[in-house]
Write a protein that holds these residues in place. Sequence first.
Motif, PDB file in Angstrom:
ATOM      1  N   HIS A   1      43.581  46.173  38.089  1.00  0.00           N
ATOM      2  CA  HIS A   1      43.139  46.220  36.688  1.00  0.00           C
ATOM      3  C   HIS A   1      43.981  47.192  35.874  1.00  0.00           C
ATOM      4  CE1 HIS A   1      39.678  43.553  36.653  1.00  0.00           C
ATOM      5  NE2 HIS A   1      39.454  43.962  37.892  1.00  0.00           N
TER       6      HIS A   1
ATOM      7  N   ARG B   1      47.094  45.354  35.044  1.00  0.00           N
ATOM      8  CA  ARG B   1      46.832  44.330  34.020  1.00  0.00           C
ATOM      9  C   ARG B   1      46.713  44.976  32.633  1.00  0.00           C
ATOM     10  NH1 ARG B   1      42.104  40.768  35.765  1.00  0.00           N
ATOM     11  NH2 ARG B   1      43.553  40.282  37.428  1.00  0.00           N
ATOM     12  N   LEU B   2      46.028  46.118  32.543  1.00  0.00           N
ATOM     13  CA  LEU B   2      45.896  46.807  31.250  1.00  0.00           C
ATOM     14  C   LEU B   2      47.229  47.342  30.759  1.00  0.00           C
ATOM     15  CD1 LEU B   2      42.547  48.770  31.614  1.00  0.00           C
ATOM     16  CD2 LEU B   2      43.021  46.823  30.134  1.00  0.00           C
ATOM     17  N   ARG B   3      48.036  47.855  31.677  1.00  0.00           N
ATOM     18  CA  ARG B   3      49.341  48.384  31.294  1.00  0.00           C
ATOM     19  C   ARG B   3      50.264  47.269  30.804  1.00  0.00           C
ATOM     20  NH1 ARG B   3      50.391  54.065  32.429  1.00  0.00           N
ATOM     21  NH2 ARG B   3      52.542  53.475  32.089  1.00  0.00           N
ATOM     22  N   ALA B   4      50.098  46.060  31.382  1.00  0.00           N
ATOM     23  CA  ALA B   4      50.936  44.933  30.963  1.00  0.00           C
ATOM     24  C   ALA B   4      50.523  44.424  29.580  1.00  0.00           C
ATOM     25  CB  ALA B   4      50.855  43.802  31.979  1.00  0.00           C
ATOM     26  N   GLU B   5      49.228  44.515  29.271  1.00  0.00           N
ATOM     27  CA  GLU B   5      48.745  44.007  27.981  1.00  0.00           C
ATOM     28  C   GLU B   5      49.099  44.949  26.845  1.00  0.00           C
ATOM     29  OE1 GLU B   5      44.576  43.396  28.459  1.00  0.00           O
ATOM     30  OE2 GLU B   5      44.853  41.659  29.777  1.00  0.00           O
ATOM     31  N   ALA B   6      48.672  46.195  26.936  1.00  0.00           N
ATOM     32  CA  ALA B   6      48.934  47.145  25.861  1.00  0.00           C
ATOM     33  C   ALA B   6      49.003  48.540  26.465  1.00  0.00           C
ATOM     34  CB  ALA B   6      47.824  47.090  24.812  1.00  0.00           C
TER      35      ALA B   6
ATOM     36  N   ASP C   1      39.279  52.862  30.508  1.00  0.00           N
ATOM     37  CA  ASP C   1      39.539  51.444  30.235  1.00  0.00           C
ATOM     38  C   ASP C   1      39.641  50.636  31.520  1.00  0.00           C
ATOM     39  OD1 ASP C   1      39.538  52.042  27.566  1.00  0.00           O
ATOM     40  OD2 ASP C   1      41.737  52.127  27.391  1.00  0.00           O
TER      41      ASP C   1
ATOM     42  N   SER D   1      37.151  47.614  32.456  1.00  0.00           N
ATOM     43  CA  SER D   1      37.706  46.294  32.747  1.00  0.00           C
ATOM     44  C   SER D   1      37.277  45.804  34.138  1.00  0.00           C
ATOM     45  CB  SER D   1      39.232  46.345  32.652  1.00  0.00           C
ATOM     46  OG  SER D   1      39.797  45.172  33.153  1.00  0.00           O
TER      47      SER D   1
END
Length: 187
Positions: free
Chosen positions: A135, A138-143, A152, A156
């Motif tokens: 997760h 995934r968060l680092r890839a999004e923003a 966060d 998530s």
Amino acid sequence: MTVPAPGTDGPSPRPRTAQHYSVAPPPAAPEGYVAPGMPGAPVAGFEPAEPAPGPTPRRRTALAVALALLAMLLGGLAYGSAPLRAADSLGWLAIAPAALVALPLGRLGGRARALPPLGALLAAGALLLGQLIEHLRRLRAEAPTPHGLLHDTLTSWRADLRPLDAAFYAIALIGGFLLTRRTATRS
């Protein structure tokens, strides 16, 4: 011991009477028999009933726990670093961190009763760590947001929990417990 009545020509209808000795008669021993431990007893060919026990294996419980913690971290890192497109089918690999944790616990720790439950907890911890790393990626890839990243990630992870995840944790717990017991060396 009983002795037949003297002077009879055959079996008597009377019950046999017991003859008592003040000293027990000597046991019948074969000619030339020497009792064990006495002078003249043969020594050659003597085999002990049980072989002497060998040295007991050393238990390295502290080393086993330290290596299991390292295996938990490495298993969680490997589990969480899988490609993101394979994240949905990755849950069934929950047995891999359990095996990675169980190997040092069982082989080095021996058959201590506390190690299988510890193996189960560390396997579940590796699974949790792997999901959190997934997760986080995934968060680092999004923003990319440097502040509140842990919060966060946990939010998530909680939002993404499915009922199937309970099965994966059960696999990790049972696998960690059983594999630690099975790999334990006898001591």
